[in-house]
Scaffold this motif. Structure first.
Motif, mmCIF file in Angstrom:
data_model
loop_
_atom_site.group_PDB
_atom_site.id
_atom_site.type_symbol
_atom_site.label_atom_id
_atom_site.label_comp_id
_atom_site.label_asym_id
_atom_site.label_seq_id
_atom_site.Cartn_x
_atom_site.Cartn_y
_atom_site.Cartn_z
ATOM 1 N N GLU A 186 6.549 3.972 -12.240
ATOM 2 C CA GLU A 186 5.371 3.099 -12.162
ATOM 3 C C GLU A 186 5.732 1.646 -12.436
ATOM 4 O O GLU A 186 5.257 0.738 -11.752
ATOM 5 N N VAL A 187 6.575 1.407 -13.434
ATOM 6 C CA VAL A 187 6.982 0.040 -13.763
ATOM 7 C C VAL A 187 7.768 -0.575 -12.608
ATOM 8 O O VAL A 187 7.530 -1.721 -12.215
ATOM 9 N N ILE A 246 6.206 -4.549 -6.133
ATOM 10 C CA ILE A 246 5.025 -5.129 -5.480
ATOM 11 C C ILE A 246 4.940 -6.615 -5.795
ATOM 12 O O ILE A 246 4.602 -7.423 -4.924
ATOM 13 N N MET A 247 5.280 -6.999 -7.021
ATOM 14 C CA MET A 247 5.298 -8.428 -7.357
ATOM 15 C C MET A 247 6.330 -9.175 -6.518
ATOM 16 O O MET A 247 6.069 -10.281 -6.048
ATOM 17 N N VAL A 248 7.497 -8.558 -6.319
ATOM 18 C CA VAL A 248 8.536 -9.184 -5.502
ATOM 19 C C VAL A 248 8.041 -9.347 -4.064
ATOM 20 O O VAL A 248 8.223 -10.401 -3.449
ATOM 21 N N THR A 268 0.834 -1.201 0.000
ATOM 22 C CA THR A 268 0.000 0.000 0.000
ATOM 23 C C THR A 268 0.868 1.249 0.000
ATOM 24 O O THR A 268 0.612 2.197 -0.756
ATOM 25 N N GLY A 269 1.907 1.253 0.827
ATOM 26 C CA GLY A 269 2.809 2.399 0.870
ATOM 27 C C GLY A 269 3.536 2.621 -0.438
ATOM 28 O O GLY A 269 3.673 3.761 -0.902
ATOM 29 N N ILE A 270 3.996 1.550 -1.041
ATOM 30 C CA ILE A 270 4.682 1.653 -2.327
ATOM 31 C C ILE A 270 3.750 2.238 -3.377
ATOM 32 O O ILE A 270 4.145 3.090 -4.186
ATOM 33 N N THR A 271 2.509 1.805 -3.358
ATOM 34 C CA THR A 271 1.537 2.305 -4.331
ATOM 35 C C THR A 271 1.332 3.805 -4.178
ATOM 36 O O THR A 271 1.378 4.556 -5.162
ATOM 37 N N TYR A 272 1.103 4.261 -2.954
ATOM 38 C CA TYR A 272 0.872 5.689 -2.733
ATOM 39 C C TYR A 272 2.104 6.525 -3.070
ATOM 40 O O TYR A 272 1.998 7.547 -3.752
ATOM 41 N N ILE A 273 3.254 6.094 -2.623
ATOM 42 C CA ILE A 273 4.470 6.877 -2.860
ATOM 43 C C ILE A 273 4.811 6.923 -4.347
ATOM 44 O O ILE A 273 5.174 7.979 -4.881
ATOM 45 N N SER A 274 4.676 5.797 -5.028
ATOM 46 C CA SER A 274 5.017 5.790 -6.456
ATOM 47 C C SER A 274 4.018 6.604 -7.273
ATOM 48 O O SER A 274 4.412 7.285 -8.224
ATOM 49 N N GLU A 275 2.750 6.552 -6.909
ATOM 50 C CA GLU A 275 1.766 7.374 -7.618
ATOM 51 C C GLU A 275 2.039 8.859 -7.399
ATOM 52 O O GLU A 275 1.915 9.667 -8.311
#
Length: 128
Positions: free
Chosen positions: A101-102, A108-110, A75-82
């Protein structure tokens, strides 16, 4: 309502950015960054409630802490990267935004691999 405060802050930043774009275009990027940081810092106050709720959820259900940690990291990775991607796009660096984004998707997959492997092991245990 808190969402109205955030929307108004964002809209004000956007309108000021449009106004400055005609006068001093380089300042509009800084203004966009400042508005984004203000909204992001307001959101971090809400994260403490999220963490306490997740810990309470963990008390009710016997879930391994590693899974919840992975979920919160994702969740954190998603918000920060966006956030970073949006700032890069506003500055005109779409290629860098796409790379952020990539990378976030791959990361996230890792992070999700241990959860996926545990799920596969559980299914294999049921089938054996």
């Amino acid at each position: 309502m808190e969402i109205l405060k955030i929307v108004m802050l964002g809209m004000t930043g956007m309108l000021l950015g449009l106004f400055l774009k005609g006068i001093r275009a380089e300042y509009s990027v800084y203004l966009s960054l400042a508005a984004g940081i203000c909204i992001f810092s307001y959101m971090t106050g809400k994260l403490s409630y999220l963490f306490s709720s997740v810990l309470k959820f963990q008390e009710y259900f016997p879930i391994d802490a590693a899974y919840l940690t992975a979920l919160l990291k994702m969740t954190g990775i998603t918000y920060i990267s966006e956030f970073a991607s949006g700032i890069c796009k506003d500055a005109g660096y779409s290629a860098i935004a796409s790379q952020i984004e990539v990378f976030a998707k791959l990361y996230i997959m890792v992070l999700s691999m241990p959860v996926l492997l545990a799920l596969i092991e559980t299914i294999h245990g049921f089938l054996s």
